[in-house]
Design a protein around this motif. Sequence first.
Motif, short mmCIF file in Angstrom:
data_model
loop_
_atom_site.label_atom_id
_atom_site.label_comp_id
_atom_site.label_asym_id
_atom_site.label_seq_id
_atom_site.Cartn_x
_atom_site.Cartn_y
_atom_site.Cartn_z
N PRO A 86 0.82 -1.21 0.00
CA PRO A 86 0.00 0.00 0.00
C PRO A 86 0.86 1.27 0.00
CG PRO A 86 0.09 -0.89 2.21
CD PRO A 86 0.85 -1.84 1.32
N LEU A 87 0.38 2.26 -0.68
CA LEU A 87 1.01 3.57 -0.73
C LEU A 87 0.65 4.32 0.55
CD1 LEU A 87 2.58 5.71 -2.44
CD2 LEU A 87 0.36 6.41 -3.35
N VAL A 88 1.66 4.72 1.30
CA VAL A 88 1.45 5.44 2.56
C VAL A 88 1.29 6.93 2.31
CG1 VAL A 88 2.51 6.02 4.79
CG2 VAL A 88 2.68 3.70 3.89
N GLY A 89 2.03 7.45 1.34
CA GLY A 89 1.94 8.86 1.04
C GLY A 89 2.69 9.18 -0.24
N SER A 90 2.36 10.31 -0.82
CA SER A 90 3.07 10.79 -2.00
C SER A 90 2.89 12.29 -2.07
CB SER A 90 2.56 10.12 -3.28
OG SER A 90 1.23 10.49 -3.54
N GLY A 91 3.76 12.92 -2.82
CA GLY A 91 3.65 14.37 -2.95
C GLY A 91 4.64 14.93 -3.94
N SER A 92 4.34 16.14 -4.37
CA SER A 92 5.18 16.85 -5.32
C SER A 92 4.94 18.35 -5.10
CB SER A 92 4.80 16.45 -6.74
OG SER A 92 5.57 17.12 -7.69
N THR A 93 5.96 19.08 -5.16
CA THR A 93 7.37 18.78 -5.34
C THR A 93 7.93 18.20 -4.05
OG1 THR A 93 8.16 20.95 -4.58
CG2 THR A 93 7.60 20.76 -6.90
N ILE A 94 9.03 17.48 -4.17
CA ILE A 94 9.62 16.87 -2.98
C ILE A 94 10.01 17.95 -1.99
CG2 ILE A 94 11.53 15.47 -2.11
CD1 ILE A 94 11.43 14.00 -4.86
N TYR A 95 10.67 18.99 -2.46
CA TYR A 95 11.07 20.07 -1.57
C TYR A 95 9.85 20.76 -0.95
CZ TYR A 95 13.37 24.13 0.38
OH TYR A 95 13.80 25.10 1.24
N GLY A 96 8.85 21.01 -1.76
CA GLY A 96 7.65 21.67 -1.27
C GLY A 96 6.88 20.85 -0.26
N GLU A 97 6.97 19.55 -0.36
CA GLU A 97 6.24 18.64 0.54
C GLU A 97 7.15 18.01 1.58
OE1 GLU A 97 2.96 18.12 0.66
OE2 GLU A 97 2.68 19.61 -0.91
N ARG A 98 8.34 18.56 1.78
CA ARG A 98 9.33 17.92 2.65
C ARG A 98 8.83 17.75 4.09
NH1 ARG A 98 10.57 23.04 1.79
NH2 ARG A 98 11.32 24.38 3.48
N GLN A 99 8.07 18.70 4.60
CA GLN A 99 7.57 18.57 5.97
C GLN A 99 6.52 17.46 6.07
OE1 GLN A 99 9.00 19.89 8.58
NE2 GLN A 99 10.42 20.97 7.24
N THR A 100 5.69 17.35 5.06
CA THR A 100 4.69 16.27 5.03
C THR A 100 5.39 14.92 4.95
OG1 THR A 100 3.08 17.71 3.96
CG2 THR A 100 2.71 15.33 3.77
N LEU A 101 6.39 14.82 4.08
CA LEU A 101 7.15 13.58 3.95
C LEU A 101 7.83 13.23 5.26
CD1 LEU A 101 8.44 11.23 2.43
CD2 LEU A 101 10.13 12.83 1.53
N LYS A 102 8.44 14.21 5.89
CA LYS A 102 9.12 13.99 7.17
C LYS A 102 8.14 13.48 8.22
CE LYS A 102 12.30 16.39 10.25
NZ LYS A 102 12.98 17.67 10.52
N MET A 103 6.95 14.05 8.27
CA MET A 103 5.93 13.61 9.21
C MET A 103 5.47 12.18 8.90
SD MET A 103 2.19 15.31 10.01
CE MET A 103 1.64 14.93 8.36
N GLN A 104 5.27 11.87 7.62
CA GLN A 104 4.84 10.53 7.23
C GLN A 104 5.91 9.49 7.58
OE1 GLN A 104 4.04 11.40 3.10
NE2 GLN A 104 1.86 11.70 3.48
N VAL A 105 7.16 9.82 7.33
CA VAL A 105 8.25 8.89 7.68
C VAL A 105 8.34 8.72 9.19
CG1 VAL A 105 10.75 8.55 7.65
CG2 VAL A 105 9.57 9.25 5.56
N SER A 106 8.21 9.79 9.93
CA SER A 106 8.26 9.71 11.40
C SER A 106 7.16 8.81 11.92
CB SER A 106 8.13 11.10 12.02
OG SER A 106 9.26 11.88 11.71
N THR A 107 5.98 8.92 11.35
CA THR A 107 4.86 8.05 11.76
C THR A 107 5.19 6.59 11.48
OG1 THR A 107 3.28 9.82 11.35
CG2 THR A 107 2.41 7.58 11.42
N LEU A 108 5.78 6.30 10.35
CA LEU A 108 6.17 4.93 10.03
C LEU A 108 7.23 4.41 10.99
CD1 LEU A 108 6.41 4.71 6.14
CD2 LEU A 108 4.80 3.51 7.63
N LEU A 109 8.20 5.24 11.33
CA LEU A 109 9.28 4.82 12.21
C LEU A 109 8.81 4.58 13.63
CD1 LEU A 109 12.18 7.12 10.95
CD2 LEU A 109 11.80 4.69 10.45
N GLU A 110 7.72 5.20 14.04
CA GLU A 110 7.18 5.02 15.39
C GLU A 110 6.48 3.68 15.56
OE1 GLU A 110 4.64 8.38 15.98
OE2 GLU A 110 6.31 9.79 16.09
N LYS A 111 6.11 3.05 14.46
CA LYS A 111 5.37 1.78 14.53
C LYS A 111 6.27 0.64 14.92
CE LYS A 111 1.78 3.09 11.35
NZ LYS A 111 1.04 2.78 10.15
#
Length: 111
Positions: A86-111
Motif C-alpha cells: 500500500p502507498l502510505v503517502g506521495s507528494g510533489s514537489t519533494i522540496y515543497g512537501e518535505r515537511q509532510t514527507l518527514k511527518m509521514q516517515v516519522s509516523t512509520l518509524l514510530e510503529k
Amino acid sequence: MQTQLLAQNPAAELRVYAVWLPMLGGDARDEWNGNNMPDARVTHFWDGNYAIGQWFAKHVDGYEGIAWDVYYLYGPDATWETVPSPLVGSGSTIYGERQTLKMQVSTLLEK
C-alpha cells in the motif's frame, strides 16, 4: 532529503530509491553523480528514457505523462505485485512537501 530526513535518522531502517530524470535544462547523465544523497541507504537510478517516470505516472498516479520531482512512500509491509502497495503517502514537489514527507516517515518509524 539528505539533511532533512536521512541524516536526522541515521539508524532508521530506511531504503530510498532515487530516480533521476533529465527534465530541466542542464540535466544530463554525464553531469549527474548523486552526491547530494550520499547515504548508503540510497540507491540511485538514471531514467534517461523516462520509463520509470512514465510508469509511475500511469500506474500509480493514473495519468499519461511523466512523474518527476515526486515521492512515493511505502511502509515495511509493502509488496510489488502489479503496482507497489500500500502507498502510505506521495507528494510533489519533494522540496515543497518535505515537511509532510518527514511527518509521514516519522509516523512509520514510530510503529
